[in-house]
Design a protein around this motif. Sequence first.
Motif, mmCIF file in Angstrom:
data_model
loop_
_atom_site.group_PDB
_atom_site.id
_atom_site.type_symbol
_atom_site.label_atom_id
_atom_site.label_comp_id
_atom_site.label_asym_id
_atom_site.label_seq_id
_atom_site.Cartn_x
_atom_site.Cartn_y
_atom_site.Cartn_z
ATOM 1 N N THR A 36 -6.849 5.875 5.733
ATOM 2 C CA THR A 36 -6.728 4.681 4.910
ATOM 3 C C THR A 36 -5.324 4.106 5.090
ATOM 4 O O THR A 36 -4.494 4.674 5.803
ATOM 5 N N LEU A 37 -5.071 2.999 4.443
ATOM 6 C CA LEU A 37 -3.732 2.409 4.454
ATOM 7 C C LEU A 37 -2.717 3.406 3.914
ATOM 8 O O LEU A 37 -3.018 4.159 2.975
ATOM 9 N N ALA A 41 -2.963 6.219 0.631
ATOM 10 C CA ALA A 41 -3.235 7.612 0.983
ATOM 11 C C ALA A 41 -3.151 8.581 -0.201
ATOM 12 O O ALA A 41 -4.005 9.470 -0.310
ATOM 13 N N PRO A 42 -2.185 8.442 -1.114
ATOM 14 C CA PRO A 42 -2.145 9.390 -2.228
ATOM 15 C C PRO A 42 -3.428 9.387 -3.083
ATOM 16 O O PRO A 42 -3.819 10.432 -3.604
ATOM 17 N N GLN A 43 -4.075 8.257 -3.182
ATOM 18 C CA GLN A 43 -5.308 8.177 -3.967
ATOM 19 C C GLN A 43 -6.491 8.828 -3.224
ATOM 20 O O GLN A 43 -7.426 9.302 -3.852
ATOM 21 N N PRO A 54 -7.895 16.579 7.401
ATOM 22 C CA PRO A 54 -6.612 15.875 7.473
ATOM 23 C C PRO A 54 -6.764 14.430 7.011
ATOM 24 O O PRO A 54 -7.832 13.833 7.171
ATOM 25 N N LEU A 55 -5.698 13.918 6.443
ATOM 26 C CA LEU A 55 -5.654 12.533 5.982
ATOM 27 C C LEU A 55 -4.665 11.781 6.856
ATOM 28 O O LEU A 55 -3.499 12.175 6.973
ATOM 29 N N ILE A 56 -5.131 10.711 7.465
ATOM 30 C CA ILE A 56 -4.293 9.893 8.340
ATOM 31 C C ILE A 56 -3.916 8.626 7.589
ATOM 32 O O ILE A 56 -4.787 7.852 7.198
ATOM 33 N N ALA A 57 -2.627 8.423 7.378
ATOM 34 C CA ALA A 57 -2.109 7.242 6.685
ATOM 35 C C ALA A 57 -1.762 6.184 7.733
ATOM 36 O O ALA A 57 -0.920 6.419 8.596
ATOM 37 N N ILE A 58 -2.424 5.045 7.656
ATOM 38 C CA ILE A 58 -2.280 3.992 8.658
ATOM 39 C C ILE A 58 -1.357 2.881 8.133
ATOM 40 O O ILE A 58 -1.626 2.311 7.071
ATOM 41 N N PRO A 59 -0.303 2.542 8.866
ATOM 42 C CA PRO A 59 0.527 1.405 8.472
ATOM 43 C C PRO A 59 -0.300 0.113 8.557
ATOM 44 O O PRO A 59 -1.158 -0.036 9.437
#
Length: 121
Positions: A36-37, A41-43, A54-59
């Motif tokens: 997600t954005l 990501a924290p949500q 894994p969680l991928i945080a996308i700019p």
Amino acid sequence: MIVAGFGFRKSATLASLRSALERATQGNFAPAALATLDHKAPQLDPLAQQLRLPLIAIPSDRLTGQTTLTCSPVSLAAHHTGSVAEAAALAAAGYHARLLAPRAVSQDRLATCALAEGNPI
């Protein structure tokens, strides 16, 4: 690798996110990661932890230019993409990624999820 990309409102709950994922996968796909954005990501992290993925945080600038199957005027105005879920999935899935289907919407309409398959860099 299959990545589940998410777009959601601040009011989305863990149940909202899970509902969107269940509707997107329909029991046919098992994502290897969630995306997600970066500022959202924290949500999404509690779902990633529950699923042990894994969680991928996308700019946000990586969403621009992604070709999505759906086009939300709200998403287009706020994030310069037709679908945050679809664009996040594509961006996280890597080079030559392709969407497996249009985004799915949670039962409460607070979250969307899309699956993309690709080869992450």
